[in-house]
Write an enzyme that holds these catalytic residues in place. Sequence first.
Site, PDB file in Angstrom:
ATOM      1  N   HIS A 244      -1.513   2.140   0.389  1.00 13.14           N
ATOM      2  CA  HIS A 244      -2.578   2.875  -0.310  1.00 13.14           C
ATOM      3  C   HIS A 244      -2.493   4.358   0.030  1.00 13.14           C
ATOM      4  O   HIS A 244      -2.933   5.201  -0.752  1.00 13.14           O
ATOM      5  CB  HIS A 244      -3.957   2.344   0.086  1.00 13.14           C
ATOM      6  CG  HIS A 244      -4.259   0.991  -0.466  1.00 13.14           C
ATOM      7  ND1 HIS A 244      -3.875  -0.166   0.168  1.00 13.14           N
ATOM      8  CD2 HIS A 244      -4.903   0.611  -1.591  1.00 13.14           C
ATOM      9  CE1 HIS A 244      -4.277  -1.209  -0.541  1.00 13.14           C
ATOM     10  NE2 HIS A 244      -4.895  -0.763  -1.627  1.00 13.14           N
ATOM     11  N   ASP A 317       2.105  -3.335  -8.230  1.00 12.26           N
ATOM     12  CA  ASP A 317       0.858  -3.070  -7.530  1.00 12.26           C
ATOM     13  C   ASP A 317       0.285  -1.803  -8.167  1.00 12.26           C
ATOM     14  O   ASP A 317       0.957  -1.124  -8.947  1.00 12.26           O
ATOM     15  CB  ASP A 317       1.117  -2.882  -6.033  1.00 12.26           C
ATOM     16  CG  ASP A 317      -0.107  -3.197  -5.168  1.00 12.26           C
ATOM     17  OD1 ASP A 317      -1.222  -3.301  -5.720  1.00 12.26           O
ATOM     18  OD2 ASP A 317       0.051  -3.339  -3.945  1.00 12.26           O
TER      19      ASP A 317
END
Length: 386
Positions: A244, A317
């Site tokens: 992230h 993702d």
Amino acid sequence: MKKMRMTFAIGAIALLAACGDDSSSAPDSSASSETSVLDIKKMSLREKVGQMFFVRPEALDTTIHWTEYQDLPDYKLQQVNKTMRDVSKDYPVGGMILYAHNIVDETQLGEFIAEIRTLNGSPLLAIDEEGGRIARIANNENFNVPKYESMTAIAESGDPSEAYKAAFTIGSYVKEYGFDIDYAPVADVNTNPENIVIGPRAFSDDPETAAEFVVSYLNGLDSAGVIGTLKHFPGHGDVKTDTHSGYAETNKTWEEMLKCEMIPFKAGIEAGAQMIMTAHIAAPKVTGDDLPATLSSVILQDKLRGELGFKGIIVTDAMDMGAITTQFGNAEAAIKSIQAGVDVVLCSKDFTQVFDAVVNAVEKGDIKETRIDESVKRILELKAKK
């Protein structure tokens, strides 16, 4: 009524488990291939490209500009507005993923999903509802559904049927609320105790144990009529950096991965997995470079499709994660991922600009239209089964 419906779903588990817990039906790729090909011939390039984008609701509201994930809840985008409808006319999408901040309660969720269904592109609805820490519905106090501590806790039972039961329960309420896809189960092997991203989201630090529980979980979703997704390929469990935030890599060779990370993925593929989500991790000892797996044709084409024989849909993702955005421009990353072989580009930041850039790349020949057609055919075949 909700309690009655959930009681029925849970009560049906024992019967379904007895009827074949360990045999998820693999998709028949030939079932609707002729229809898909005909549909593709009728579609414009923009319509085809749109099918490859699964987006946040905020992507279609071009008045929203955000920098950090924590900015998104403030917008409270929980219904389809006029801007979204207008943008959707020129920017069709193949799917939409809802996050916790998009969900208030049963009534709002039902209305929101019904509105999303009317948008251009006939979007599929997806959610991250793994159970445990990542559960957008179960962790909302306005929903009366079962909660699970973690996948690790389920595996500690030693009984893979517990994963089936949990997944069937989760799949039943996810389906009831209107979703088509659950981005679960986590097929990562949790071998690195310093891993802050996966941890108890994984079933085990033992690949064989993880594989057994992954297959049972996948079968549970399948029995509930929900499309499961193995994630995060080629394995996030041995990586300690959070994708992230920024760059992450594994130092394992492919031979080492085959003895560990690949075991749950291979089992899931053999069980009929229809979707696999990529990880934004680099594997330099496999690919010879520092490209994230999401952008690597070696990982996606040579290994996943070629060596492991996966014929389903490859979804990235979220492309707005730091491992992508700190290294690549948004349009550059989407184009590279499609060139590498992904079918679905998830959560691109600056969506409309990225969409136009992909269309332009096809028109210039940087992406072959046949590459687009391959992915759209898979997506349309999946939609035909819903």
